[in-house]
Design a protein around this motif. Structure first.
Motif, PDB file in Angstrom:
ATOM      1  N   GLY A  51       0.821  -1.199   0.000  1.00  0.00           N
ATOM      2  CA  GLY A  51       0.000   0.000   0.000  1.00  0.00           C
ATOM      3  C   GLY A  51       0.855   1.249   0.000  1.00  0.00           C
ATOM      4  N   GLU A  52       0.177   2.384  -0.009  1.00  0.00           N
ATOM      5  CA  GLU A  52       0.860   3.672   0.022  1.00  0.00           C
ATOM      6  C   GLU A  52      -0.001   4.657   0.790  1.00  0.00           C
ATOM      7  N   VAL A  53       0.655   5.484   1.585  1.00  0.00           N
ATOM      8  CA  VAL A  53      -0.043   6.482   2.391  1.00  0.00           C
ATOM      9  C   VAL A  53       0.538   7.853   2.042  1.00  0.00           C
ATOM     10  N   GLN A  54      -0.336   8.789   1.628  1.00  0.00           N
ATOM     11  CA  GLN A  54       0.120  10.147   1.329  1.00  0.00           C
ATOM     12  C   GLN A  54      -0.023  11.024   2.563  1.00  0.00           C
ATOM     13  N   ILE A  55       0.968  11.896   2.773  1.00  0.00           N
ATOM     14  CA  ILE A  55       1.027  12.725   3.968  1.00  0.00           C
ATOM     15  C   ILE A  55       1.421  14.147   3.573  1.00  0.00           C
ATOM     16  N   LYS A  56       0.757  15.131   4.152  1.00  0.00           N
ATOM     17  CA  LYS A  56       1.129  16.528   3.911  1.00  0.00           C
ATOM     18  C   LYS A  56       2.225  16.950   4.889  1.00  0.00           C
ATOM     19  N   ASN A  57       3.129  17.786   4.419  1.00  0.00           N
ATOM     20  CA  ASN A  57       4.162  18.331   5.305  1.00  0.00           C
ATOM     21  C   ASN A  57       3.554  19.067   6.486  1.00  0.00           C
ATOM     22  N   SER A  58       2.357  19.626   6.301  1.00  0.00           N
ATOM     23  CA  SER A  58       1.721  20.359   7.398  1.00  0.00           C
ATOM     24  C   SER A  58       1.309  19.429   8.537  1.00  0.00           C
ATOM     25  N   GLU A  59       1.221  18.123   8.280  1.00  0.00           N
ATOM     26  CA  GLU A  59       0.848  17.150   9.311  1.00  0.00           C
ATOM     27  C   GLU A  59       2.077  16.514   9.956  1.00  0.00           C
ATOM     28  N   PHE A  60       2.951  15.949   9.126  1.00  0.00           N
ATOM     29  CA  PHE A  60       4.143  15.261   9.625  1.00  0.00           C
ATOM     30  C   PHE A  60       5.345  15.617   8.772  1.00  0.00           C
ATOM     31  N   SER A  61       6.496  15.717   9.417  1.00  0.00           N
ATOM     32  CA  SER A  61       7.748  15.991   8.720  1.00  0.00           C
ATOM     33  C   SER A  61       8.213  14.737   7.998  1.00  0.00           C
ATOM     34  N   PRO A  62       8.720  14.875   6.770  1.00  0.00           N
ATOM     35  CA  PRO A  62       9.221  13.697   6.061  1.00  0.00           C
ATOM     36  C   PRO A  62      10.614  13.270   6.524  1.00  0.00           C
ATOM     37  N   TRP A  63      11.202  13.975   7.466  1.00  0.00           N
ATOM     38  CA  TRP A  63      12.597  13.731   7.825  1.00  0.00           C
ATOM     39  C   TRP A  63      12.796  12.761   8.977  1.00  0.00           C
ATOM     40  N   LEU A  64      11.729  12.209   9.525  1.00  0.00           N
ATOM     41  CA  LEU A  64      11.910  11.253  10.616  1.00  0.00           C
ATOM     42  C   LEU A  64      10.850  10.163  10.537  1.00  0.00           C
ATOM     43  N   LEU A  65      11.293   8.925  10.452  1.00  0.00           N
ATOM     44  CA  LEU A  65      10.407   7.761  10.417  1.00  0.00           C
ATOM     45  C   LEU A  65      11.109   6.674  11.221  1.00  0.00           C
ATOM     46  N   ILE A  66      10.459   6.218  12.299  1.00  0.00           N
ATOM     47  CA  ILE A  66      11.062   5.210  13.162  1.00  0.00           C
ATOM     48  C   ILE A  66      10.102   4.035  13.314  1.00  0.00           C
ATOM     49  N   PRO A  67      10.407   2.881  12.686  1.00  0.00           N
ATOM     50  CA  PRO A  67       9.583   1.694  12.915  1.00  0.00           C
ATOM     51  C   PRO A  67       9.701   1.259  14.375  1.00  0.00           C
ATOM     52  N   ALA A  68       8.573   0.927  14.974  1.00  0.00           N
ATOM     53  CA  ALA A  68       8.545   0.487  16.371  1.00  0.00           C
ATOM     54  C   ALA A  68       7.603  -0.706  16.486  1.00  0.00           C
ATOM     55  N   GLU A  69       7.608  -1.332  17.627  1.00  0.00           N
ATOM     56  CA  GLU A  69       6.803  -2.539  17.836  1.00  0.00           C
ATOM     57  C   GLU A  69       5.308  -2.288  17.635  1.00  0.00           C
ATOM     58  N   ASN A  70       4.831  -1.101  18.025  1.00  0.00           N
ATOM     59  CA  ASN A  70       3.401  -0.811  17.953  1.00  0.00           C
ATOM     60  C   ASN A  70       2.977  -0.011  16.727  1.00  0.00           C
TER      61      ASN A  70
END
Length: 93
Positions: A51-70
């Motif tokens: 799948g693919e999820v589109q996100i606006k910069n006004s919601e979340f920054s594209p510079w940080l993504l951390i996979p976590a258990e939850n």
């Protein structure tokens, strides 16, 4: 030209779900960066697209993504009232 076109970015591995996440810059509005759009492409362990999820910069920054258990932690675009970075746990597919 290069800053305005779509561009594939980093790939992240999620060891908890055996998935990969590929960031994509879809649009880059230099005059109004908060209107820029990016996405996360979700791939299985064989690199098949789930799948693919589109996100606006006004919601979340594209510079940080951390996979976590939850789920996945994404950095909110605006700091909280005290100036601290806010991470939000997001669950996709």
């Amino acid at each position: 030209y290069q800053n305005e076109e779509a561009k594939y970015l980093e790939i992240y591995y999620d060891k908890f779900r055996q998935r990969y996440y590929r960031k994509v810059r879809i649009s880059n509005d230099r005059e109004h960066p908060e209107e820029s759009v990016w996405s996360i492409i979700i791939l299985d362990s064989s690199f098949e697209m789930i799948g693919e999820v589109q996100i606006k910069n006004s919601e979340f920054s594209p510079w940080l993504l951390i996979p976590a258990e939850n789920g996945i932690y994404l950095k909110e675009s605006e700091p909280d009232s005290l100036g601290y970075t806010v991470l939000t746990l997001v669950k996709f597919i």
